[in-house]
Enzyme design. Sequence first.
Site, short mmCIF file in Angstrom:
data_model
loop_
_atom_site.label_atom_id
_atom_site.label_comp_id
_atom_site.label_asym_id
_atom_site.label_seq_id
_atom_site.Cartn_x
_atom_site.Cartn_y
_atom_site.Cartn_z
N LYS A 189 40.49 60.18 32.50
CA LYS A 189 41.23 61.23 32.31
C LYS A 189 40.63 61.93 31.33
CE LYS A 189 45.25 63.26 33.19
NZ LYS A 189 45.63 63.83 34.29
N ASP A 221 44.81 59.97 38.10
CA ASP A 221 45.74 60.68 38.87
C ASP A 221 45.31 61.02 40.24
OD1 ASP A 221 44.53 62.76 37.78
OD2 ASP A 221 46.17 63.96 37.44
N ASP A 245 43.94 48.15 35.32
CA ASP A 245 45.02 47.37 35.75
C ASP A 245 45.52 48.06 36.87
OD1 ASP A 245 46.79 45.41 35.36
OD2 ASP A 245 48.18 46.57 34.24
C1 IPM Z 1 46.41 41.65 34.90
C2 IPM Z 1 47.56 41.25 34.18
C3 IPM Z 1 47.50 41.29 32.91
C4 IPM Z 1 46.97 42.50 32.15
C5 IPM Z 1 48.94 40.87 31.87
C6 IPM Z 1 49.47 39.86 32.38
C7 IPM Z 1 48.55 40.94 30.48
O1 IPM Z 1 48.46 42.25 34.79
O2 IPM Z 1 45.69 40.58 34.58
O3 IPM Z 1 45.95 42.41 35.64
O4 IPM Z 1 47.60 43.50 32.36
O5 IPM Z 1 45.75 42.50 32.26
MN MN Z 2 47.69 43.92 36.12
#
Ligand code: IPM
Ligand code: MN
Length: 371
Positions: A189, A221, A245
């Site tokens: 971003k 986005d 993530d």
């Molecule tokens: C992942 C999970 C984790 C993260 C959580 C459980 C802390 O969502 O491994 O993607 O956000 O990294």
């Molecule tokens: Mn995750």
Amino acid sequence: MKLDIAVLSGDGIGPEVTAQAIKALDAVCHNFDHSFVFKEGLVGALAIEKTGNPLPDETLKLCVNTDAVLFGAIGSPKYDNNPEEKIRPEQGLLKLRKELDLFANIRPVKAYDSLIKKSPLKSEIIRGTDICVYRELTGGIYFGEKKLSDDGTLASDLCEYSKKEIERITHLAFKAAQKRRKKVTLIDKANVLESSRLWRKVVAAIAKEYKDVLLEFLFIDNAAMQMILNPKQFDVILTENMFGDIISDEASVIGGSIGLLPSASIGNTFCMFEPIHGSFPEATGKGIANPIAAILSAAMLLEHFELVEEAAAIRNAVEKALELNLSTPDLNPENPLTTEKVGDFIADYILNPEDSNINFENIHVGQSTII
Ligand code: IPM
Ligand code: MN
């Protein structure tokens, strides 16, 4: 090969799916004459209950003293629904990633031919998709300073990245792209965030060392939209912790189920293998969780140790299960198999891929001796 593997199966469906990954690894040991020793450790909500600590020292020691970590899932509604809790299961996973310096989280996303029709996305859009996400895993907003004002009305999370942190994962992403379709897309971003502008600068400089690889930039986005409009444009995605993530959960829809996506978390010394899904508390103990993400994470473990043929044996078995629709309800709501039965089939198929006693026709209707 002899390997000591720490097993941190964690919360919710973690233990059920990890048990299937171990079954697959045991089958590999049997066929290829390896010796894997599994050593269990406590982590997450269960560890908090038993020790007050989501990552007890003993567990960390176990991980440091084994060759690899096989991780299940983490998280519990007890904590999700109570923001006041100071000690949280996820802290165990985050501490583990940090302590083991697992800075690169590699998440492959593939559209399996046999599952294309099950994705909510149109077949022509997703057919042929093959993406590998390189998510930075030990920096960014996850690990920056967290603040909450005394009166509890103001909070902040700092997103910080150093040049070094960006460099080390960038090299891995470009090396991976060289072995694939030779394209890296940096997702950021940079129109808003200073940390993203540093990412662009550092990654653009490194790209000059990899002249055969094309580098593209996309804002997060737009990337989220492109992932649904035209996922085939992506080869290697390189991104920071939080964007990685989010974009990888989104990308999992292409595969047909988040229950299919494995990951490898790699550092310079240690390695851990974990499905990308969470602990799915509603499904705990019901035998409905898809074990394939955990099983494919075990295949990534094997690849990490250059056991390529062994990893292929697991992948073939998984593909066979998918082809025959031997799946949990997320993929086969009409005639589902339990978590354990899917695991049994995959382990059996690894052991006897050519076994004519396996009556594939009948497997569909649950009549085979192996299920
Ligand atoms: C992942 C999970 C984790 C993260 C959580 C459980 C802390 O969502 O491994 O993607 O956000 O990294
Ligand atoms: Mn995750």
